[in-house]
Enzyme design. Structure first.
Site, mmCIF file in Angstrom:
data_model
loop_
_atom_site.group_PDB
_atom_site.id
_atom_site.type_symbol
_atom_site.label_atom_id
_atom_site.label_comp_id
_atom_site.label_asym_id
_atom_site.label_seq_id
_atom_site.Cartn_x
_atom_site.Cartn_y
_atom_site.Cartn_z
ATOM 1 N N LYS A 1 -24.917 2.085 -14.119
ATOM 2 C CA LYS A 1 -24.526 3.512 -14.725
ATOM 3 C C LYS A 1 -23.260 2.745 -15.683
ATOM 4 C CE LYS A 1 -21.520 6.379 -14.998
ATOM 5 N NZ LYS A 1 -20.976 6.495 -16.240
ATOM 6 N N GLU B 1 -12.608 -2.733 -8.989
ATOM 7 C CA GLU B 1 -11.824 -3.596 -9.985
ATOM 8 C C GLU B 1 -11.382 -2.657 -10.724
ATOM 9 O OE1 GLU B 1 -10.584 -5.009 -12.728
ATOM 10 O OE2 GLU B 1 -12.300 -6.000 -13.374
ATOM 11 N N CYS C 1 -8.017 -4.906 -18.351
ATOM 12 C CA CYS C 1 -7.217 -4.242 -17.096
ATOM 13 C C CYS C 1 -6.201 -5.523 -16.799
ATOM 14 C CB CYS C 1 -8.531 -4.369 -15.798
ATOM 15 S SG CYS C 1 -9.602 -5.715 -16.026
ATOM 16 N N GLU D 1 -0.460 1.905 -16.243
ATOM 17 C CA GLU D 1 -1.306 1.164 -17.397
ATOM 18 C C GLU D 1 -1.365 2.121 -18.343
ATOM 19 O OE1 GLU D 1 -5.667 0.504 -16.132
ATOM 20 O OE2 GLU D 1 -5.214 -1.233 -16.693
HETATM 21 P P1 NAI Z 1 -12.833 5.708 -15.707
HETATM 22 O O1 NAI Z 1 -12.431 5.160 -14.422
HETATM 23 O O2 NAI Z 1 -13.105 7.293 -15.799
HETATM 24 O O3 NAI Z 1 -14.329 5.283 -16.219
HETATM 25 C C1 NAI Z 1 -15.008 3.987 -15.775
HETATM 26 C C2 NAI Z 1 -16.345 4.294 -15.227
HETATM 27 O O4 NAI Z 1 -16.564 5.097 -14.176
HETATM 28 C C3 NAI Z 1 -17.295 5.210 -16.366
HETATM 29 O O5 NAI Z 1 -18.536 4.410 -16.025
HETATM 30 C C4 NAI Z 1 -17.253 6.675 -15.793
HETATM 31 O O6 NAI Z 1 -18.502 7.209 -16.224
HETATM 32 C C5 NAI Z 1 -17.230 6.598 -14.674
HETATM 33 N N1 NAI Z 1 -16.834 7.590 -13.878
HETATM 34 C C6 NAI Z 1 -15.901 8.387 -14.159
HETATM 35 N N2 NAI Z 1 -15.410 9.387 -13.015
HETATM 36 C C7 NAI Z 1 -16.370 8.986 -12.217
HETATM 37 C C8 NAI Z 1 -16.496 9.686 -10.690
HETATM 38 N N3 NAI Z 1 -15.952 10.753 -10.663
HETATM 39 N N4 NAI Z 1 -17.626 9.200 -10.234
HETATM 40 C C9 NAI Z 1 -18.276 8.114 -10.369
HETATM 41 N N5 NAI Z 1 -18.029 7.296 -11.497
HETATM 42 C C10 NAI Z 1 -17.112 8.028 -12.363
HETATM 43 O O7 NAI Z 1 -12.089 5.548 -16.967
HETATM 44 P P2 NAI Z 1 -11.829 6.103 -18.361
HETATM 45 O O8 NAI Z 1 -11.457 7.575 -18.112
HETATM 46 O O9 NAI Z 1 -12.746 5.680 -19.333
HETATM 47 O O10 NAI Z 1 -10.490 5.407 -18.781
HETATM 48 C C11 NAI Z 1 -9.132 6.128 -18.285
HETATM 49 C C12 NAI Z 1 -8.196 4.811 -17.922
HETATM 50 O O11 NAI Z 1 -8.746 4.111 -16.931
HETATM 51 C C13 NAI Z 1 -7.944 3.792 -19.063
HETATM 52 O O12 NAI Z 1 -7.056 4.172 -19.897
HETATM 53 C C14 NAI Z 1 -7.637 2.600 -18.344
HETATM 54 O O13 NAI Z 1 -6.109 2.679 -17.848
HETATM 55 C C15 NAI Z 1 -8.349 2.764 -16.710
HETATM 56 N N6 NAI Z 1 -9.684 1.782 -17.055
HETATM 57 C C16 NAI Z 1 -9.640 0.662 -16.524
HETATM 58 C C17 NAI Z 1 -10.593 -0.403 -16.768
HETATM 59 C C18 NAI Z 1 -10.658 -1.698 -15.978
HETATM 60 O O14 NAI Z 1 -11.330 -2.565 -16.702
HETATM 61 N N7 NAI Z 1 -10.018 -1.792 -14.754
HETATM 62 C C19 NAI Z 1 -11.735 0.173 -17.445
HETATM 63 C C20 NAI Z 1 -11.712 1.384 -18.116
HETATM 64 C C21 NAI Z 1 -10.502 2.266 -17.954
#
Ligand code: NAI
Ligand code: MG
Length: 498
Positions: A196, A271, A305, A402
């Site tokens: 996904k 991660e 990250c 972050e």
């Molecule tokens: P997010 O954690 O919401 O999204 C990442 C993935 O998880 C996307 O594919 C999203 O569709 C999915 N997702 C979201 N809610 C979910 C749920 N309830 N169940 C299953 N999958 C779900 O991250 P977002 O909102 O795009 O970004 C927010 C913050 O997260 C950023 O500002 C950053 O701080 C952090 N982040 C960290 C990342 C990393 O590489 N560790 C990558 C992206 C965001």
């Protein structure tokens, strides 16, 4: 639709790809969503619609899981000869390489990153990942075990078997590369997969699905279901017939994944976020430490990250380092990723721009000072100025949380003994860096840093062979390297009385 295609160098396959609504890949077929719903993905450089994509939800996840389960149980993937599985992965890498420019352009349009970076980092690293894991397909081995108990004679051995049907949820910061990190090891060991992609950046994963079909992956082995996290992602994480979920994204959603996985106790790897310390000792070679530290925070618009967001600098060199990093920030050409001069693109979305600007406002209102940057860039697109903050306090949000944008806090230290506990004072433990000419100090410091990766006199060095993952709330498990095979295999002990 497709109002953003004015760039003269646009690859004709990219124009073609964006011109039609994109379907999802389930059981080897390109299909609309069960609900018929679609969503739009945006070009972050302009805020305009880039493409329309089928919106997966619970019903689509259901079909993809069924297909992946059939492909797994039929044995057509886990029981295919490891050599043949490896060759398919290698072929996928070859196809990716043959289409490098197309993938780089799609990534830049969907994510915003400079095209020059997508060409030399995102796509080549993804290719490497598939090749590296293709090699492992034939090398997943167990052991023979000497048995002492029981009186009789036994022959015992272990098998490393694929964990089964795997759900993989990835973020938007390195869309293709994160897909490769997840898919390559899972497929190499014989798992079947439902990927996904992030709702902000589904395009390269979908195009990769086309290449997988071209390479000849059997139906149902490689499924791609685009959609939103709260719907498609949540359904995948909670699905009772998914054996393992692998997630990269926010720590907050990592916790939700864990809760959703509790139903059938599926295996979980995570991660998550970071607030990585980057320490410059007074004996460092500043001609490399300054540009290295700037790139450690500003690379990918700070949407990493492992971004080096807390820059600890010895007070004797503090002004020189802050001036140097600020100069790098000032000299950045912030613009659309498609412009040849651009070396910093927009953030991925309006939401991310609002988050980052919210942190800037909060830091500055609490007394931090922006030496350079500090606000949104005016005009269209999700651009923010690269920013260096000083005069922060340890309990400020900009120090503890972050930001995931091009914002670094420079913090002076005087006692080398004291910087380590301060550097480790974070809920996160993903990465860290140390700059010094003293080799003993470098390794002693590396040993004391509570982080999954420590870079010495460098930053953001990634390799398919080098494991990556977090201590503390930065995650569970390690991706890349042979450690990644652990995420996707079960160990079976077989014991025979002779
Ligand atoms: P997010 O954690 O919401 O999204 C990442 C993935 O998880 C996307 O594919 C999203 O569709 C999915 N997702 C979201 N809610 C979910 C749920 N309830 N169940 C299953 N999958 C779900 O991250 P977002 O909102 O795009 O970004 C927010 C913050 O997260 C950023 O500002 C950053 O701080 C952090 N982040 C960290 C990342 C990393 O590489 N560790 C990558 C992206 C965001
Ligand atoms: Mg979110």
């Amino acid at each position: 639709m497709a109002t953003t295609l004015a760039a003269p160098t646009l690859h004709r396959n990219v124009a073609e790809f964006l011109s039609k609504p994109r379907k999802m890949l389930v059981n080897g077929k390109w299909v609309d969503s069960v609900s018929g719903k679609t969503f739009e993905t945006y070009n972050p450089a302009t805020g305009e619609v880039l493409a329309t994509v089928a919106e997966g939800d619970r019903a689509d996840i259901e079909q993809a899981v069924k297909a992946a389960r059939r492909a797994f149980e039929s044995g057509k993937w886990p029981e295919m000869s490891p050599s043949k599985r490896g060759r398919l992965l290698w072929k996928l890498a070859d196809l990716l390489e043959a289409n490098l420019e197309e993938f780089a352009q799609l990534e830049t349009l969907d994510n915003g990153k400079p095209l020059t970076i997508a060409r030399v980092a995102d796509v080549p690293l993804a290719i490497d990942m598939f090749r590296y894991m293709a090699g492992w397909a034939t090398k997943v081995e167990g052991n023979t075990i000497p048995i002492s108990s029981g009186g009789a004679k036994y022959f015992a051995y272990t098998l490393r078997e694929p964990v089964g049907v795997v759900g993989q949820i990835i973020p938007w910061n390195f869309p293709l590369l994160m897909a490769a990190w997840k898919l390559a090891p899972a497929l190499a060991v014989g798992c079947t997969v439902i990927l996904k992609p992030a709702e902000q950046t589904p395009l390269t994963a979908l195009r990769l699905g086309e290449l997988a079909m071209e390479a000849g992956f059997p139906d149902g082995v490689f499924n791609v279901v685009p959609g939103f996290g709260e719907t498609a992602g949540a359904a995948l994480a909670a699905h009772p017939d998914v054996d393992k979920i692998a997630f990269t994204g926010s720590t907050e959603v990592g916790r939700l994944i864990l809760q959703a996985a509790a139903g059938n106790l599926k295996k979980v790897s995570l991660e998550l976020g970071g607030k990585s310390p980057n320490i410059i000792f007074p004996d460092a070679d500043l001609s490399v430490a300054i540009p290295g530290s700037a790139s450690g925070i500003f690379f990918n618009q700070g949407q990493c990250c492992c971004a080096g967001s807390r820059l600890f600098v010895h007070k004797s060199i503090f002004d020189e380092v802050v001036d140097g990093v600020a100069k790098v920030a000032k000299d950045f050409h912030v613009g659309p990723g498609f412009d040849a001069a651009t070396n910093m693109g927009p953030l991925v979305s309006q939401e991310q721009l609002d988050r980052v600007c919210g942190y800037l406002d909060s830091g500055i209102s609490e007394g931090a000072k922006a030496v350079v940057g500090g606000k949104k860039k005016s005009g269209a697109g999700y651009f923010v100025e690269p920013t260096v903050l000083v005069d922060t306090k340890p309990d400020m949000k900009v120090i503890k949380e972050e930001i995931f944008g091009p914002v670094v806090a420079a913090i002076p230290f005087s006692d080398p003994e004291e910087v380590l506990p301060t550097a480790n004072n974070s809920i996160y433990g993903l990465a860290a860096a140390v700059w010094t000419r003293d080799i003993g100090k470098a390794h002693r410091t590396a040993a004391k840093l509570r982080a999954g990766t420590v870079w010495i006199n460098c930053y953001n060095v990634f390799d398919a062979a080098l494991p990556f993952g977090g201590y503390k709330q930065s995650g569970w498990g390690r991706e890349m390297g042979h450690d990644a095979l652990e995420l996707y295999t079960e160990t079976k002990a077989v014991c025979a009385q002779l």
